[in-house]
Scaffold this motif. Structure first.
Motif, PDB file in Angstrom:
ATOM      1  N   GLN A  15      38.072 -97.792 -67.912  1.00  0.00           N
ATOM      2  CA  GLN A  15      38.188 -98.763 -69.001  1.00  0.00           C
ATOM      3  C   GLN A  15      37.560 -98.213 -70.284  1.00  0.00           C
ATOM      4  OE1 GLN A  15      36.102-101.917 -67.004  1.00  0.00           O
ATOM      5  NE2 GLN A  15      37.998-102.987 -66.466  1.00  0.00           N
ATOM      6  N   ALA A  16      36.436 -97.518 -70.129  1.00  0.00           N
ATOM      7  CA  ALA A  16      35.747 -96.963 -71.294  1.00  0.00           C
ATOM      8  C   ALA A  16      36.587 -95.885 -71.967  1.00  0.00           C
ATOM      9  CB  ALA A  16      34.391 -96.399 -70.876  1.00  0.00           C
ATOM     10  N   LEU A  17      37.256 -95.054 -71.177  1.00  0.00           N
ATOM     11  CA  LEU A  17      38.120 -94.017 -71.745  1.00  0.00           C
ATOM     12  C   LEU A  17      39.250 -94.650 -72.551  1.00  0.00           C
ATOM     13  CD1 LEU A  17      38.298 -91.552 -68.734  1.00  0.00           C
ATOM     14  CD2 LEU A  17      37.236 -91.095 -70.959  1.00  0.00           C
ATOM     15  N   LYS A  18      39.798 -95.759 -72.043  1.00  0.00           N
ATOM     16  CA  LYS A  18      40.856 -96.462 -72.779  1.00  0.00           C
ATOM     17  C   LYS A  18      40.294 -97.111 -74.046  1.00  0.00           C
ATOM     18  CE  LYS A  18      42.414 -98.994 -69.406  1.00  0.00           C
ATOM     19  NZ  LYS A  18      43.231 -99.949 -68.622  1.00  0.00           N
ATOM     20  N   LEU A  19      39.148 -97.774 -73.928  1.00  0.00           N
ATOM     21  CA  LEU A  19      38.530 -98.439 -75.068  1.00  0.00           C
ATOM     22  C   LEU A  19      38.205 -97.443 -76.182  1.00  0.00           C
ATOM     23  CD1 LEU A  19      37.424-101.116 -76.206  1.00  0.00           C
ATOM     24  CD2 LEU A  19      35.254-100.576 -75.099  1.00  0.00           C
ATOM     25  N   ALA A  20      37.799 -96.246 -75.794  1.00  0.00           N
ATOM     26  CA  ALA A  20      37.467 -95.204 -76.773  1.00  0.00           C
ATOM     27  C   ALA A  20      38.717 -94.575 -77.390  1.00  0.00           C
ATOM     28  CB  ALA A  20      36.615 -94.127 -76.111  1.00  0.00           C
ATOM     29  N   GLY A  21      39.886 -94.888 -76.828  1.00  0.00           N
ATOM     30  CA  GLY A  21      41.130 -94.345 -77.347  1.00  0.00           C
ATOM     31  C   GLY A  21      41.407 -92.917 -76.921  1.00  0.00           C
ATOM     32  N   LEU A  22      40.719 -92.445 -75.888  1.00  0.00           N
ATOM     33  CA  LEU A  22      40.909 -91.069 -75.425  1.00  0.00           C
ATOM     34  C   LEU A  22      42.058 -90.944 -74.438  1.00  0.00           C
ATOM     35  CD1 LEU A  22      37.198 -89.932 -75.066  1.00  0.00           C
ATOM     36  CD2 LEU A  22      38.743 -89.706 -77.016  1.00  0.00           C
ATOM     37  N   VAL A  23      42.451 -92.058 -73.821  1.00  0.00           N
ATOM     38  CA  VAL A  23      43.634 -92.111 -72.957  1.00  0.00           C
ATOM     39  C   VAL A  23      44.376 -93.399 -73.305  1.00  0.00           C
ATOM     40  CG1 VAL A  23      42.601 -90.778 -71.066  1.00  0.00           C
ATOM     41  CG2 VAL A  23      42.437 -93.263 -71.048  1.00  0.00           C
ATOM     42  N   GLY A  24      45.668 -93.415 -72.987  1.00  0.00           N
ATOM     43  CA  GLY A  24      46.458 -94.593 -73.323  1.00  0.00           C
ATOM     44  C   GLY A  24      46.596 -95.592 -72.199  1.00  0.00           C
ATOM     45  N   THR A  25      46.504 -95.100 -70.952  1.00  0.00           N
ATOM     46  CA  THR A  25      46.713 -95.982 -69.806  1.00  0.00           C
ATOM     47  C   THR A  25      45.693 -95.700 -68.713  1.00  0.00           C
ATOM     48  OG1 THR A  25      48.175 -94.447 -68.643  1.00  0.00           O
ATOM     49  CG2 THR A  25      49.214 -95.955 -70.229  1.00  0.00           C
ATOM     50  N   GLY A  26      45.643 -96.608 -67.754  1.00  0.00           N
ATOM     51  CA  GLY A  26      44.779 -96.408 -66.601  1.00  0.00           C
ATOM     52  C   GLY A  26      45.197 -95.197 -65.781  1.00  0.00           C
ATOM     53  N   VAL A  27      46.500 -94.939 -65.740  1.00  0.00           N
ATOM     54  CA  VAL A  27      47.003 -93.775 -64.999  1.00  0.00           C
ATOM     55  C   VAL A  27      46.491 -92.487 -65.638  1.00  0.00           C
ATOM     56  CG1 VAL A  27      49.079 -92.496 -64.361  1.00  0.00           C
ATOM     57  CG2 VAL A  27      49.034 -94.980 -64.136  1.00  0.00           C
ATOM     58  N   GLU A  28      46.527 -92.415 -66.969  1.00  0.00           N
ATOM     59  CA  GLU A  28      46.007 -91.237 -67.664  1.00  0.00           C
ATOM     60  C   GLU A  28      44.516 -91.066 -67.407  1.00  0.00           C
ATOM     61  OE1 GLU A  28      46.969 -91.081 -71.850  1.00  0.00           O
ATOM     62  OE2 GLU A  28      48.980 -91.825 -71.445  1.00  0.00           O
ATOM     63  N   ALA A  29      43.778 -92.167 -67.389  1.00  0.00           N
ATOM     64  CA  ALA A  29      42.343 -92.108 -67.106  1.00  0.00           C
ATOM     65  C   ALA A  29      42.109 -91.592 -65.699  1.00  0.00           C
ATOM     66  CB  ALA A  29      41.716 -93.490 -67.285  1.00  0.00           C
ATOM     67  N   LYS A  30      42.870 -92.101 -64.748  1.00  0.00           N
ATOM     68  CA  LYS A  30      42.734 -91.678 -63.352  1.00  0.00           C
ATOM     69  C   LYS A  30      42.990 -90.178 -63.216  1.00  0.00           C
ATOM     70  CE  LYS A  30      44.686 -92.534 -58.767  1.00  0.00           C
ATOM     71  NZ  LYS A  30      45.643 -93.323 -57.994  1.00  0.00           N
ATOM     72  N   GLU A  31      44.051 -89.699 -63.848  1.00  0.00           N
ATOM     73  CA  GLU A  31      44.388 -88.277 -63.765  1.00  0.00           C
ATOM     74  C   GLU A  31      43.300 -87.405 -64.380  1.00  0.00           C
ATOM     75  OE1 GLU A  31      48.218 -88.161 -65.662  1.00  0.00           O
ATOM     76  OE2 GLU A  31      49.248 -88.864 -63.844  1.00  0.00           O
ATOM     77  N   ALA A  32      42.764 -87.812 -65.516  1.00  0.00           N
ATOM     78  CA  ALA A  32      41.716 -87.041 -66.185  1.00  0.00           C
ATOM     79  C   ALA A  32      40.449 -86.971 -65.336  1.00  0.00           C
ATOM     80  CB  ALA A  32      41.401 -87.650 -67.551  1.00  0.00           C
ATOM     81  N   VAL A  33      40.071 -88.114 -64.771  1.00  0.00           N
ATOM     82  CA  VAL A  33      38.853 -88.167 -63.952  1.00  0.00           C
ATOM     83  C   VAL A  33      39.039 -87.356 -62.669  1.00  0.00           C
ATOM     84  CG1 VAL A  33      37.333 -89.689 -62.635  1.00  0.00           C
ATOM     85  CG2 VAL A  33      38.086 -90.367 -64.926  1.00  0.00           C
ATOM     86  N   HIS A  34      40.142 -87.553 -61.984  1.00  0.00           N
ATOM     87  CA  HIS A  34      40.382 -86.851 -60.719  1.00  0.00           C
ATOM     88  C   HIS A  34      40.539 -85.350 -60.914  1.00  0.00           C
ATOM     89  CE1 HIS A  34      41.398 -90.438 -57.953  1.00  0.00           C
ATOM     90  NE2 HIS A  34      40.506 -90.771 -58.853  1.00  0.00           N
ATOM     91  N   ALA A  35      40.953 -84.925 -62.107  1.00  0.00           N
ATOM     92  CA  ALA A  35      41.087 -83.497 -62.402  1.00  0.00           C
ATOM     93  C   ALA A  35      39.740 -82.849 -62.714  1.00  0.00           C
ATOM     94  CB  ALA A  35      42.044 -83.299 -63.576  1.00  0.00           C
ATOM     95  N   GLY A  36      38.694 -83.660 -62.838  1.00  0.00           N
ATOM     96  CA  GLY A  36      37.369 -83.129 -63.135  1.00  0.00           C
ATOM     97  C   GLY A  36      37.156 -82.828 -64.609  1.00  0.00           C
ATOM     98  N   ASP A  37      37.936 -83.480 -65.471  1.00  0.00           N
ATOM     99  CA  ASP A  37      37.868 -83.228 -66.911  1.00  0.00           C
ATOM    100  C   ASP A  37      36.892 -84.143 -67.649  1.00  0.00           C
ATOM    101  OD1 ASP A  37      39.812 -81.283 -66.590  1.00  0.00           O
ATOM    102  OD2 ASP A  37      41.463 -82.654 -67.079  1.00  0.00           O
ATOM    103  N   VAL A  38      36.252 -85.069 -66.944  1.00  0.00           N
ATOM    104  CA  VAL A  38      35.376 -86.055 -67.579  1.00  0.00           C
ATOM    105  C   VAL A  38      33.942 -85.853 -67.088  1.00  0.00           C
ATOM    106  CG1 VAL A  38      34.926 -88.519 -67.914  1.00  0.00           C
ATOM    107  CG2 VAL A  38      37.281 -87.708 -67.701  1.00  0.00           C
ATOM    108  N   LYS A  39      33.010 -85.856 -68.041  1.00  0.00           N
ATOM    109  CA  LYS A  39      31.590 -85.754 -67.703  1.00  0.00           C
ATOM    110  C   LYS A  39      30.877 -87.029 -68.123  1.00  0.00           C
ATOM    111  CE  LYS A  39      31.080 -80.785 -67.921  1.00  0.00           C
ATOM    112  NZ  LYS A  39      30.275 -79.681 -68.452  1.00  0.00           N
ATOM    113  N   VAL A  40      29.937 -87.464 -67.298  1.00  0.00           N
ATOM    114  CA  VAL A  40      29.075 -88.606 -67.612  1.00  0.00           C
ATOM    115  C   VAL A  40      27.646 -88.097 -67.573  1.00  0.00           C
ATOM    116  CG1 VAL A  40      28.286 -90.893 -66.895  1.00  0.00           C
ATOM    117  CG2 VAL A  40      30.706 -90.280 -66.656  1.00  0.00           C
TER     118      VAL A  40
END
Length: 76
Positions: A15-40
């Protein structure tokens, strides 16, 4: 760094990735996270549902943002 304001104690990573405008959909967020492209907080995160609290920093695609909650994380 961009500040993302939320009105709850936490927000989920996808949800935060979408709110920040870095992804357009939940599917895009899922793909980015599962690919290991997101750091917290500097660590690679693989859970799209990871709860983010006040002060947490997210990095993705050379962008970063920090969570600012009006209800800060509870002190232990």
């Amino acid at each position: 760094m961009v500040i993302i304001n939320i009105r709850d104690e936490y927000i989920k990573l996808g949800q935060a990735l979408k709110l920040a405008g870095l992804v357009g959909t939940g599917v895009e967020a899922k793909e980015a996270v599962h690919a290991g492209d997101v750091k917290v907080n500097g660590e690679t995160e693989f859970q799209r549902g990871k709860k983010l609290y006040h002060g947490d920093v997210v990095e993705y695609d050379e962008n970063s943002f920090q969570i600012n909650s009006v209800i800060p994380k509870k002190q232990v």
